[in-house]
Design an enzyme around this catalytic site. Structure first.
Site, PDB file in Angstrom:
ATOM      1  N   PHE A  31     -19.873 -57.823 -13.857  1.00 32.62           N
ATOM      2  CA  PHE A  31     -19.304 -56.680 -14.591  1.00 32.62           C
ATOM      3  C   PHE A  31     -19.949 -55.377 -14.141  1.00 32.62           C
ATOM      4  O   PHE A  31     -21.074 -55.386 -13.649  1.00 32.62           O
ATOM      5  CB  PHE A  31     -19.525 -56.852 -16.097  1.00 32.62           C
ATOM      6  CG  PHE A  31     -18.708 -57.961 -16.694  1.00 32.62           C
ATOM      7  CD1 PHE A  31     -17.395 -57.727 -17.085  1.00 32.62           C
ATOM      8  CD2 PHE A  31     -19.228 -59.231 -16.849  1.00 32.62           C
ATOM      9  CE1 PHE A  31     -16.631 -58.742 -17.637  1.00 32.62           C
ATOM     10  CE2 PHE A  31     -18.465 -60.257 -17.393  1.00 32.62           C
ATOM     11  CZ  PHE A  31     -17.172 -60.010 -17.786  1.00 32.62           C
ATOM     12  N   CYS A  32     -19.257 -54.272 -14.379  1.00 34.01           N
ATOM     13  CA  CYS A  32     -19.762 -52.936 -14.108  1.00 34.01           C
ATOM     14  C   CYS A  32     -21.096 -52.763 -14.830  1.00 34.01           C
ATOM     15  O   CYS A  32     -21.169 -53.116 -16.001  1.00 34.01           O
ATOM     16  CB  CYS A  32     -18.763 -51.900 -14.618  1.00 34.01           C
ATOM     17  SG  CYS A  32     -19.366 -50.221 -14.710  1.00 34.01           S
ATOM     18  N   PRO A  33     -22.156 -52.255 -14.259  1.00 30.12           N
ATOM     19  CA  PRO A  33     -22.259 -51.732 -12.893  1.00 30.12           C
ATOM     20  C   PRO A  33     -22.857 -52.740 -11.913  1.00 30.12           C
ATOM     21  O   PRO A  33     -23.454 -52.329 -10.919  1.00 30.12           O
ATOM     22  CB  PRO A  33     -23.208 -50.554 -13.090  1.00 30.12           C
ATOM     23  CG  PRO A  33     -24.180 -51.063 -14.115  1.00 30.12           C
ATOM     24  CD  PRO A  33     -23.420 -52.025 -15.001  1.00 30.12           C
ATOM     25  N   GLY A  34     -22.714 -54.024 -12.172  1.00 30.28           N
ATOM     26  CA  GLY A  34     -23.327 -55.062 -11.329  1.00 30.28           C
ATOM     27  C   GLY A  34     -23.033 -54.913  -9.840  1.00 30.28           C
ATOM     28  O   GLY A  34     -23.960 -54.893  -9.024  1.00 30.28           O
ATOM     29  N   ASP A  58     -14.364 -56.218 -10.215  1.00 31.09           N
ATOM     30  CA  ASP A  58     -14.434 -55.289 -11.340  1.00 31.09           C
ATOM     31  C   ASP A  58     -13.677 -54.004 -11.003  1.00 31.09           C
ATOM     32  O   ASP A  58     -14.000 -53.315 -10.040  1.00 31.09           O
ATOM     33  CB  ASP A  58     -15.911 -54.990 -11.637  1.00 31.09           C
ATOM     34  CG  ASP A  58     -16.089 -53.793 -12.544  1.00 31.09           C
ATOM     35  OD1 ASP A  58     -15.503 -53.816 -13.638  1.00 31.09           O
ATOM     36  OD2 ASP A  58     -16.771 -52.846 -12.147  1.00 31.09           O
TER      37      ASP A  58
END
Lengths: 94, 132
Positions: A31-34, A58
């Site tokens: 997921f953001c910001p991954g 994402d």
């Protein structure tokens, strides 16, 4: 098929597909910001000139990552949508 | 060399979703080269206690529940990541800690120090300050 040379620092999805990345970062499912964080980690560890391709599923990252690349002064090579994910190419420029 | 842009975030809410928003912005800003200082105060500070994180004793709204259910890296993971990639610091509020009887060792090691507002303002000089 004739392909225009990409202008430095500008995305060119046609030309981009021809660039062979040195490293692929598979951040699909993150997921953001991954995905952005994984890209930054990889770019920091690589020498200037390295081409990194980020895979992300994402949606936010498809907008965020190019923004970061510009701000950080690297070259965005391409943003390709591949069904359920994006492939973003970047060349470390400094 | 010009000063680096600075961001300070004051975290007041104990809600997981708000801690997440604050930590997400903090870690992205730090990894983009900004100096980031996070001040956890009032109800938010309690969520930085080791016991709370270990028991996953979070304050959940709808988004918070989904963050947990989908196993998204949570606020302490984001802050840790930001600290690895950039210049990010987390401080606990001395007043909240004193009032509640919390000791520095009660907090996760992310909390570098327990400080007062004056010290935090010193670190925030020239920074944009967000309150969440």
């Amino acid at each position: 098929m004739a392909i225009d040379k990409a202008t430095a620092g500008q995305a060119d999805s046609l030309n981009g597909a021809q660039v062979k990345p040195d490293r692929v970062v598979d951040a699909r499912g993150s997921f953001c910001p991954g995905p952005l964080m994984e890209l930054i980690k990889t770019i920091k560890a690589q020498p200037v000139g390295t081409v990194v391709e980020l895979w992300s599923s994402d949606r936010g990252s498809s907008k965020d990552v190019p923004e970061w690349i510009k701000k950080a002064g690297h070259d965005l090579l391409y943003v390709l949508e591949e069904g359920d994910h994006w492939r973003i190419g970047v060349r470390k420029a400094r | 060399m010009p000063d680096r842009p600075k961001l300070s975030i004051v975290v007041l809410s104990p809600q997981l979703s708000k801690l997440h928003a604050a930590s997400l912005m903090a870690s992205v800003a730090a990894s983009a080269g900004m100096e980031v200082n996070v001040f956890a105060t009032m109800e938010a500070l309690g969520q930085f206690r080791r016991s709370v994180i270990e028991r996953r004793d979070f304050v959940l709204d709808d988004v918070g529940r989904e963050l947990v259910a989908k196993k998204v890296p949570l606020f302490y993971d984001l802050l840790r990541q930001g600290r690895e990639l950039g210049d990010l610091h987390v401080y606990g509020c001395a007043l909240a800690a004193d009032v509640m009887g919390w000791k520095p060792e009660d907090f996760t090691d992310l909390v570098e120090d327990v400080i007062g507002v004056t010290a935090f303002f010193g670190k925030s000089e020239g920074a944009q300050i967000l309150t969440i």
